[in-house]
Design an enzyme around this catalytic site. Structure first.
Site, PDB file in Angstrom:
ATOM      1  N   TYR A  57      -8.059   4.658  -8.045  1.00 37.88           N
ATOM      2  CA  TYR A  57      -8.457   3.304  -7.636  1.00 37.88           C
ATOM      3  C   TYR A  57      -9.567   2.740  -8.526  1.00 37.88           C
ATOM      4  O   TYR A  57      -9.598   1.540  -8.781  1.00 37.88           O
ATOM      5  CB  TYR A  57      -8.832   3.269  -6.141  1.00 37.88           C
ATOM      6  CG  TYR A  57      -7.584   3.375  -5.291  1.00 37.88           C
ATOM      7  CD1 TYR A  57      -6.797   2.247  -5.052  1.00 37.88           C
ATOM      8  CD2 TYR A  57      -7.149   4.592  -4.785  1.00 37.88           C
ATOM      9  CE1 TYR A  57      -5.620   2.335  -4.319  1.00 37.88           C
ATOM     10  CE2 TYR A  57      -5.973   4.694  -4.048  1.00 37.88           C
ATOM     11  CZ  TYR A  57      -5.211   3.555  -3.827  1.00 37.88           C
ATOM     12  OH  TYR A  57      -4.042   3.647  -3.114  1.00 37.88           O
ATOM     13  N   ARG A  60      -7.838   1.257 -11.504  1.00 38.88           N
ATOM     14  CA  ARG A  60      -7.161  -0.002 -11.177  1.00 38.88           C
ATOM     15  C   ARG A  60      -8.173  -1.129 -10.938  1.00 38.88           C
ATOM     16  O   ARG A  60      -7.934  -2.285 -11.301  1.00 38.88           O
ATOM     17  CB  ARG A  60      -6.266   0.205  -9.945  1.00 38.88           C
ATOM     18  CG  ARG A  60      -5.035   1.040 -10.276  1.00 38.88           C
ATOM     19  CD  ARG A  60      -4.255   1.417  -9.042  1.00 38.88           C
ATOM     20  NE  ARG A  60      -3.799   0.275  -8.274  1.00 38.88           N
ATOM     21  CZ  ARG A  60      -3.251   0.364  -7.068  1.00 38.88           C
ATOM     22  NH1 ARG A  60      -3.100   1.543  -6.494  1.00 38.88           N
ATOM     23  NH2 ARG A  60      -2.852  -0.716  -6.436  1.00 38.88           N
ATOM     24  N   HIS A 112      -2.171  -4.614   3.103  1.00 41.20           N
ATOM     25  CA  HIS A 112      -2.390  -3.243   2.623  1.00 41.20           C
ATOM     26  C   HIS A 112      -3.796  -3.051   2.049  1.00 41.20           C
ATOM     27  O   HIS A 112      -4.029  -2.121   1.281  1.00 41.20           O
ATOM     28  CB  HIS A 112      -1.328  -2.864   1.581  1.00 41.20           C
ATOM     29  CG  HIS A 112       0.049  -2.680   2.173  1.00 41.20           C
ATOM     30  ND1 HIS A 112       1.201  -2.664   1.413  1.00 41.20           N
ATOM     31  CD2 HIS A 112       0.443  -2.491   3.459  1.00 41.20           C
ATOM     32  CE1 HIS A 112       2.249  -2.486   2.213  1.00 41.20           C
ATOM     33  NE2 HIS A 112       1.813  -2.386   3.455  1.00 41.20           N
ATOM     34  N   CYS A 139     -23.456   5.727   0.914  1.00 38.94           N
ATOM     35  CA  CYS A 139     -22.949   4.593   1.692  1.00 38.94           C
ATOM     36  C   CYS A 139     -24.096   3.631   2.028  1.00 38.94           C
ATOM     37  O   CYS A 139     -25.201   4.061   2.347  1.00 38.94           O
ATOM     38  CB  CYS A 139     -22.312   5.140   2.964  1.00 38.94           C
ATOM     39  SG  CYS A 139     -21.825   3.866   4.084  1.00 38.94           S
ATOM     40  N   LEU A 206      13.014 -10.471  -9.402  1.00 37.45           N
ATOM     41  CA  LEU A 206      13.644 -10.261 -10.705  1.00 37.45           C
ATOM     42  C   LEU A 206      15.108  -9.896 -10.524  1.00 37.45           C
ATOM     43  O   LEU A 206      15.989 -10.343 -11.260  1.00 37.45           O
ATOM     44  CB  LEU A 206      12.901  -9.114 -11.400  1.00 37.45           C
ATOM     45  CG  LEU A 206      12.844  -9.055 -12.914  1.00 37.45           C
ATOM     46  CD1 LEU A 206      12.463 -10.391 -13.520  1.00 37.45           C
ATOM     47  CD2 LEU A 206      11.855  -7.967 -13.335  1.00 37.45           C
TER      48      LEU A 206
HETATM   49  C1  BJW Z   1       9.445  -8.902 -10.053  1.00 44.11           C
HETATM   50  C2  BJW Z   1       8.875  -9.034 -11.294  1.00 44.11           C
HETATM   51  C3  BJW Z   1       8.679 -10.331 -11.729  1.00 44.11           C
HETATM   52  C4  BJW Z   1       9.027  -6.958 -10.947  1.00 44.11           C
HETATM   53  N1  BJW Z   1       9.036 -11.349 -10.952  1.00 44.11           N
HETATM   54  N2  BJW Z   1       9.801  -9.925  -9.299  1.00 44.11           N
HETATM   55  C5  BJW Z   1       9.018   8.641   7.082  1.00 44.11           C
HETATM   56  C6  BJW Z   1       7.863   9.410   7.040  1.00 44.11           C
HETATM   57  C7  BJW Z   1       6.583   8.816   7.066  1.00 44.11           C
HETATM   58  C8  BJW Z   1       6.433   7.435   7.157  1.00 44.11           C
HETATM   59  C9  BJW Z   1       7.600   6.683   7.210  1.00 44.11           C
HETATM   60  C10 BJW Z   1       8.865   7.279   7.168  1.00 44.11           C
HETATM   61  N3  BJW Z   1       9.787   6.293   7.220  1.00 44.11           N
HETATM   62  C11 BJW Z   1       9.140   5.103   7.295  1.00 44.11           C
HETATM   63  C12 BJW Z   1       7.813   5.319   7.278  1.00 44.11           C
HETATM   64  C13 BJW Z   1       6.764   4.269   7.316  1.00 44.11           C
HETATM   65  C14 BJW Z   1       6.136   4.072   5.948  1.00 44.11           C
HETATM   66  C15 BJW Z   1       7.217   3.718   4.929  1.00 44.11           C
HETATM   67  O1  BJW Z   1       7.654   2.599   4.827  1.00 44.11           O
HETATM   68  N4  BJW Z   1       7.653   4.691   4.136  1.00 44.11           N
HETATM   69  C16 BJW Z   1       8.763   4.458   3.214  1.00 44.11           C
HETATM   70  C17 BJW Z   1       8.378   4.957   1.844  1.00 44.11           C
HETATM   71  C18 BJW Z   1       9.971   5.162   3.761  1.00 44.11           C
HETATM   72  N5  BJW Z   1       5.185   2.991   6.096  1.00 44.11           N
HETATM   73  C19 BJW Z   1       3.944   3.214   6.459  1.00 44.11           C
HETATM   74  O2  BJW Z   1       3.512   4.344   6.613  1.00 44.11           O
HETATM   75  C20 BJW Z   1       3.101   1.995   6.742  1.00 44.11           C
HETATM   76  N6  BJW Z   1       2.485   2.113   8.009  1.00 44.11           N
HETATM   77  C21 BJW Z   1       3.219   2.202   9.137  1.00 44.11           C
HETATM   78  O3  BJW Z   1       4.432   2.182   9.151  1.00 44.11           O
HETATM   79  O4  BJW Z   1       2.432   2.246  10.262  1.00 44.11           O
HETATM   80  C22 BJW Z   1       3.115   2.344  11.520  1.00 44.11           C
HETATM   81  C23 BJW Z   1       3.373   1.017  12.130  1.00 44.11           C
HETATM   82  C24 BJW Z   1       3.244  -0.163  11.458  1.00 44.11           C
HETATM   83  C25 BJW Z   1       3.497  -1.368  12.072  1.00 44.11           C
HETATM   84  C26 BJW Z   1       3.902  -1.402  13.356  1.00 44.11           C
HETATM   85  C27 BJW Z   1       4.033  -0.223  14.057  1.00 44.11           C
HETATM   86  C28 BJW Z   1       3.768   0.991  13.446  1.00 44.11           C
HETATM   87  C29 BJW Z   1       1.994   1.850   5.720  1.00 44.11           C
HETATM   88  C30 BJW Z   1       2.517   1.545   4.372  1.00 44.11           C
HETATM   89  C31 BJW Z   1       1.366   1.471   3.371  1.00 44.11           C
HETATM   90  C32 BJW Z   1       1.855   1.218   1.945  1.00 44.11           C
HETATM   91  N7  BJW Z   1       0.760   1.323   1.042  1.00 44.11           N
HETATM   92  C33 BJW Z   1       1.003   1.080  -0.393  1.00 44.11           C
HETATM   93  C34 BJW Z   1      -0.274   1.482  -1.164  1.00 44.11           C
HETATM   94  C35 BJW Z   1      -1.368   0.434  -0.946  1.00 44.11           C
HETATM   95  C36 BJW Z   1      -2.604   0.719  -1.751  1.00 44.11           C
HETATM   96  C37 BJW Z   1      -2.361   0.621  -3.245  1.00 44.11           C
HETATM   97  O5  BJW Z   1      -2.137  -0.468  -3.779  1.00 44.11           O
HETATM   98  O6  BJW Z   1      -2.431   1.684  -3.891  1.00 44.11           O
HETATM   99  O7  BJW Z   1       1.295  -0.302  -0.606  1.00 44.11           O
HETATM  100  S1  BJW Z   1       2.453   1.891  -1.005  1.00 44.11           S
HETATM  101  C38 BJW Z   1       2.905   0.614  -2.135  1.00 44.11           C
HETATM  102  O8  BJW Z   1       4.193   0.052  -1.740  1.00 44.11           O
HETATM  103  C39 BJW Z   1       1.862  -0.499  -1.916  1.00 44.11           C
HETATM  104  C40 BJW Z   1       2.727  -1.719  -1.954  1.00 44.11           C
HETATM  105  O9  BJW Z   1       2.057  -2.795  -1.311  1.00 44.11           O
HETATM  106  C41 BJW Z   1       3.983  -1.287  -1.261  1.00 44.11           C
HETATM  107  C42 BJW Z   1       5.197  -2.135  -1.570  1.00 44.11           C
HETATM  108  O10 BJW Z   1       5.487  -2.105  -2.938  1.00 44.11           O
HETATM  109  P1  BJW Z   1       6.069  -3.405  -3.650  1.00 44.11           P
HETATM  110  O11 BJW Z   1       5.048  -4.457  -3.673  1.00 44.11           O
HETATM  111  O12 BJW Z   1       7.364  -3.761  -3.057  1.00 44.11           O
HETATM  112  O13 BJW Z   1       6.228  -2.871  -5.158  1.00 44.11           O
HETATM  113  P2  BJW Z   1       7.497  -2.162  -5.852  1.00 44.11           P
HETATM  114  O14 BJW Z   1       7.007  -1.555  -7.107  1.00 44.11           O
HETATM  115  O15 BJW Z   1       8.208  -1.284  -4.910  1.00 44.11           O
HETATM  116  O16 BJW Z   1       8.509  -3.361  -6.156  1.00 44.11           O
HETATM  117  C43 BJW Z   1       8.207  -4.383  -7.077  1.00 44.11           C
HETATM  118  C44 BJW Z   1       9.292  -5.444  -6.986  1.00 44.11           C
HETATM  119  O17 BJW Z   1       8.923  -6.517  -7.829  1.00 44.11           O
HETATM  120  C45 BJW Z   1      10.677  -4.964  -7.440  1.00 44.11           C
HETATM  121  O18 BJW Z   1      11.650  -5.371  -6.475  1.00 44.11           O
HETATM  122  C46 BJW Z   1      10.908  -5.695  -8.773  1.00 44.11           C
HETATM  123  O19 BJW Z   1      12.269  -6.062  -8.959  1.00 44.11           O
HETATM  124  C47 BJW Z   1      10.067  -6.923  -8.580  1.00 44.11           C
HETATM  125  N8  BJW Z   1       9.559  -7.496  -9.820  1.00 44.11           N
HETATM  126  N9  BJW Z   1       8.652  -7.746 -11.816  1.00 44.11           N
HETATM  127  C48 BJW Z   1       9.632 -11.087  -9.762  1.00 44.11           C
HETATM  128  N10 BJW Z   1       8.141 -10.559 -12.954  1.00 44.11           N
END
Ligand code: BJW
Length: 235
Positions: A57, A60, A112, A139, A206
């Site tokens: 972090y 970044r 997030h 802290c 994209l």
């Molecule tokens: C372009 C482009 C251009 C490129 N123009 N487009 C099994 C076990 C354990 C947990 C789970 C499980 N199954 C499900 C879960 C839940 C879990 C989850 O979803 N896991 C999956 C992996 C399966 N989720 C959680 O744990 C979340 N919490 C939760 O569920 O709590 C319980 C709850 C919630 C609500 C109600 C009730 C209960 C928490 C998730 C936290 C995610 N954190 C991160 C890190 C944040 C800190 C950091 O920045 O380091 O967040 S992970 C990472 O992924 C980050 C992002 O915000 C997130 C999404 O990624 P994003 O933005 O979609 O990026 P990419 O790289 O995936 O995609 C980029 C896109 O852009 C692509 O589509 C490209 O095509 C496009 N693109 N260039 C337009 N120029």
């Protein structure tokens, strides 16, 4: 031409900041290319090797604060739209960068967390941070070292302000998803929540993801976002 809605929720992901020079997560050369996700994006990874996570972090944060990184035309188009639109508008970002606020967006939720914030593990108080910090940093509230963590949401943790987001989704008549792969719950289900109340759903990416939106616009965000929101203002 899309007819003009009265209440819009926009969700953004890493793709909107890609053309500003910030890597996405899941691309081949992306942020996680040299890391195991569980090492840098889970509470367990932080407990096991905090120094690795602090450095991930810190690096970044340094990049975000460097002169190389600035908002692009997609961030600016959303800020302009919010300013000129006469209905309700909520911008929800999964991104931890500050490019939306630097472009002028106001009604914004960082579901997030934020790279420029840190949190005390004892008091849960959140502080602004513009420098590196780690296990040895004292802290500001409790004075001890070892209590500070990045104010970001890792896997297994609850995203921020979910009540506010769900209320907006349940009451919107348009939901627009920009630059997110739709791999991460709960953001991946927002379009379905919006659809329950018959909102129209649009994806700007994209490439087309697996989710079934009413409308898919493929192309770089710096082109598709200004075009889409200009046309909405004129509708
Ligand atoms: C372009 C482009 C251009 C490129 N123009 N487009 C099994 C076990 C354990 C947990 C789970 C499980 N199954 C499900 C879960 C839940 C879990 C989850 O979803 N896991 C999956 C992996 C399966 N989720 C959680 O744990 C979340 N919490 C939760 O569920 O709590 C319980 C709850 C919630 C609500 C109600 C009730 C209960 C928490 C998730 C936290 C995610 N954190 C991160 C890190 C944040 C800190 C950091 O920045 O380091 O967040 S992970 C990472 O992924 C980050 C992002 O915000 C997130 C999404 O990624 P994003 O933005 O979609 O990026 P990419 O790289 O995936 O995609 C980029 C896109 O852009 C692509 O589509 C490209 O095509 C496009 N693109 N260039 C337009 N120029």
């Amino acid at each position: 031409m899309t007819s003009r809605p009265r209440s819009i929720v926009v969700l953004t992901g890493a793709g909107i900041s890609a053309e500003s020079g910030i890597e996405t997560f899941r691309a081949a050369e992306g942020l996680w290319a040299n890391h195991h996700v569980e090492d840098v994006a889970t509470p367990g990874g932080f407990a096991k090797n905090p120094q690795l996570v602090y450095e991930f972090y810190n690096q970044r944060r340094r990049q975000l604060l460097s002169s190389e990184i600035s908002p692009n035309t997609a961030h600016s188009a959303l800020a302009k739209f919010e300013h000129e639109f006469d209905g309700k508008f909520l911008l929800v970002t999964q991104n931890v960068d500050n490019l939306h606020e630097r472009a002028g967006s106001q009604n914004l939720i960082h579901m997030h967390g934020e790279l420029l914030k840190m949190r005390c593990l004892n008091s849960r108080l959140v502080f602004d941070v513009g420098t590196d910090f780690d296990y040895d940093t004292h802290c500001r509230c409790c004075g001890s070292a070892g209590n500070l963590r990045p104010h970001v949401v890792w896997f297994g943790e609850m995203p921020l302000q979910m009540n506010r987001i769900n209320t907006a989704l349940e009451n919107c008549d348009m939901f627009v998803s920009i630059g997110t792969s739709g791999n991460v719950y709960p953001a991946s289900e927002f379009y379905q929540t919006a659809k329950i109340r018959k909102a129209s759903t649009v994806e700007l990416n994209l490439e087309r993801t697996g989710s079934s939106f009413d409308q898919h616009v493929c192309g770089p965000a710096t082109e598709s976002v200004p075009q889409f929101f200009e046309s909405l203002l004129r509708s």
